[in-house]
Scaffold this motif. Structure first.
Motif, PDB file in Angstrom:
ATOM      1  N   LEU A   1     141.996 -16.049 -13.657  1.00  0.00           N
ATOM      2  CA  LEU A   1     142.006 -16.534 -15.041  1.00  0.00           C
ATOM      3  C   LEU A   1     141.691 -18.022 -15.112  1.00  0.00           C
ATOM      4  CD1 LEU A   1     145.135 -14.667 -16.450  1.00  0.00           C
ATOM      5  CD2 LEU A   1     142.759 -14.341 -17.157  1.00  0.00           C
ATOM      6  N   LEU A   2     142.271 -18.796 -14.189  1.00  0.00           N
ATOM      7  CA  LEU A   2     142.003 -20.235 -14.171  1.00  0.00           C
ATOM      8  C   LEU A   2     140.540 -20.525 -13.836  1.00  0.00           C
ATOM      9  CD1 LEU A   2     145.260 -21.500 -12.427  1.00  0.00           C
ATOM     10  CD2 LEU A   2     144.574 -21.897 -14.800  1.00  0.00           C
ATOM     11  N   SER A   3     139.941 -19.718 -12.965  1.00  0.00           N
ATOM     12  CA  SER A   3     138.522 -19.908 -12.617  1.00  0.00           C
ATOM     13  C   SER A   3     137.626 -19.619 -13.813  1.00  0.00           C
ATOM     14  CB  SER A   3     138.141 -19.010 -11.446  1.00  0.00           C
ATOM     15  OG  SER A   3     138.842 -19.365 -10.284  1.00  0.00           O
ATOM     16  N   VAL A   4     137.920 -18.533 -14.527  1.00  0.00           N
ATOM     17  CA  VAL A   4     137.119 -18.207 -15.715  1.00  0.00           C
ATOM     18  C   VAL A   4     137.240 -19.314 -16.759  1.00  0.00           C
ATOM     19  CG1 VAL A   4     136.899 -16.598 -17.643  1.00  0.00           C
ATOM     20  CG2 VAL A   4     137.199 -15.718 -15.334  1.00  0.00           C
ATOM     21  N   LEU A   5     138.455 -19.807 -16.974  1.00  0.00           N
ATOM     22  CA  LEU A   5     138.660 -20.884 -17.938  1.00  0.00           C
ATOM     23  C   LEU A   5     137.952 -22.165 -17.499  1.00  0.00           C
ATOM     24  CD1 LEU A   5     139.998 -21.789 -20.560  1.00  0.00           C
ATOM     25  CD2 LEU A   5     142.031 -22.374 -19.229  1.00  0.00           C
ATOM     26  N   ALA A   6     137.964 -22.465 -16.203  1.00  0.00           N
ATOM     27  CA  ALA A   6     137.262 -23.652 -15.703  1.00  0.00           C
ATOM     28  C   ALA A   6     135.750 -23.516 -15.924  1.00  0.00           C
ATOM     29  CB  ALA A   6     137.572 -23.873 -14.229  1.00  0.00           C
ATOM     30  N   GLY A   7     135.214 -22.322 -15.727  1.00  0.00           N
ATOM     31  CA  GLY A   7     133.794 -22.103 -15.994  1.00  0.00           C
ATOM     32  C   GLY A   7     133.447 -22.329 -17.458  1.00  0.00           C
TER      33      GLY A   7
ATOM     34  N   ALA B   1     142.584 -28.797 -21.949  1.00  0.00           N
ATOM     35  CA  ALA B   1     143.497 -29.235 -20.888  1.00  0.00           C
ATOM     36  C   ALA B   1     144.887 -28.653 -21.097  1.00  0.00           C
ATOM     37  CB  ALA B   1     143.546 -30.759 -20.847  1.00  0.00           C
ATOM     38  N   VAL B   2     145.343 -28.626 -22.355  1.00  0.00           N
ATOM     39  CA  VAL B   2     146.651 -28.035 -22.660  1.00  0.00           C
ATOM     40  C   VAL B   2     146.645 -26.532 -22.368  1.00  0.00           C
ATOM     41  CG1 VAL B   2     148.236 -27.502 -24.563  1.00  0.00           C
ATOM     42  CG2 VAL B   2     147.309 -29.794 -24.327  1.00  0.00           C
ATOM     43  N   VAL B   3     145.548 -25.855 -22.685  1.00  0.00           N
ATOM     44  CA  VAL B   3     145.448 -24.420 -22.401  1.00  0.00           C
ATOM     45  C   VAL B   3     145.496 -24.164 -20.892  1.00  0.00           C
ATOM     46  CG1 VAL B   3     143.908 -22.424 -22.545  1.00  0.00           C
ATOM     47  CG2 VAL B   3     144.265 -23.854 -24.544  1.00  0.00           C
ATOM     48  N   THR B   4     144.792 -24.982 -20.124  1.00  0.00           N
ATOM     49  CA  THR B   4     144.809 -24.823 -18.664  1.00  0.00           C
ATOM     50  C   THR B   4     146.211 -25.023 -18.109  1.00  0.00           C
ATOM     51  OG1 THR B   4     142.524 -25.583 -18.486  1.00  0.00           O
ATOM     52  CG2 THR B   4     143.859 -25.695 -16.498  1.00  0.00           C
ATOM     53  N   LEU B   5     146.868 -26.080 -18.527  1.00  0.00           N
ATOM     54  CA  LEU B   5     148.227 -26.346 -18.053  1.00  0.00           C
ATOM     55  C   LEU B   5     149.189 -25.267 -18.529  1.00  0.00           C
ATOM     56  CD1 LEU B   5     149.812 -28.349 -16.380  1.00  0.00           C
ATOM     57  CD2 LEU B   5     150.242 -29.663 -18.443  1.00  0.00           C
TER      58      LEU B   5
END
Length: 198
Positions: A150-156, A175-179
């Motif tokens: 999920l974090l990889s997809v969001l980073a992409g 950034a808030v969504v990632t954290l």
């Protein structure tokens, strides 16, 4: 000014880190590879955003990695036996990772021709991050791997979105969504471990 050589080096880092995430079975290596993946993503974001905003994405990614690392440190580690067999074994994951690399190499020039101004390295990095993240989501049963996917997809998505929108507010929201995703993942890891031990 964007440096194409540095951007392509970041794409190579993303390819190696993503493939390593797929093949690794040790959460310590996975956390290191996730941190390297965020470094590559931050370099690609810096191609279109100021260095301070790109550094924010890097620090947020590393904070998320640290939160997951602190959680995984205190949890008992159990390997899922279902991931030992094909099509979820290392050979299958290596083959699929190679397929994503070929796909990225094949369609990046076409997308770059249609969406001029984004840059081929950013497009290739987006395809690699999103594709390998989706592959992790589709081939894994382990909770940490699902969170890393999920974090990889969001980073992409963040890498691509930074090229088309330079809003500080949107960058802060992502950034808030990632954290938040990292903290929710840490909570779910603790809850799953407590349920298994009960």
């Amino acid at each position: 000014m964007p440096n194409p050589l540095v951007a392509w080096m970041a794409v190579a880092l993303l390819a190696m880190a993503g493939t390593g995430l797929l093949l690794s079975r040790d959460w310590r290596w996975e956390l290191g590879l996730l941190a390297a993946q965020y470094l590559g993503a931050a370099v690609l974001v810096a191609q279109h955003l100021p260095l301070g905003m790109a550094a924010t994405k890097l620090v947020t990614g590393w904070m998320t990695t640290a939160a997951l690392g602190m959680t995984l440190t205190v949890l008992p580690y159990r390997e899922q036996s279902g991931e030992e067999y094909w099509p979820q074994g290392r050979v299958f994951r290596l083959f699929m990772s190679g397929t994503i690399l070929v796909l990225a190499a094949a369609i990046t020039p076409r997308i770059d021709a249609v969406m001029a101004g984004i840059g081929a390295p950013v497009i290739a990095g987006t395809i690699l991050l999103t594709g390998i993240g989706l592959l992790q989501l589709g081939t894994s049963q382990r909770m940490p791997r699902v969170i890393f996917g999920l974090l990889s997809v969001l980073a992409g998505f963040e890498v691509f979105y930074a090229a088309v929108e330079s809003s500080i507010l949107v960058a802060g929201l992502l950034a808030v969504v990632t954290l938040g995703l990292g903290l929710v993942g840490a909570y779910l890891l603790v809850a799953a471990s407590a349920e298994e031990s009960a």
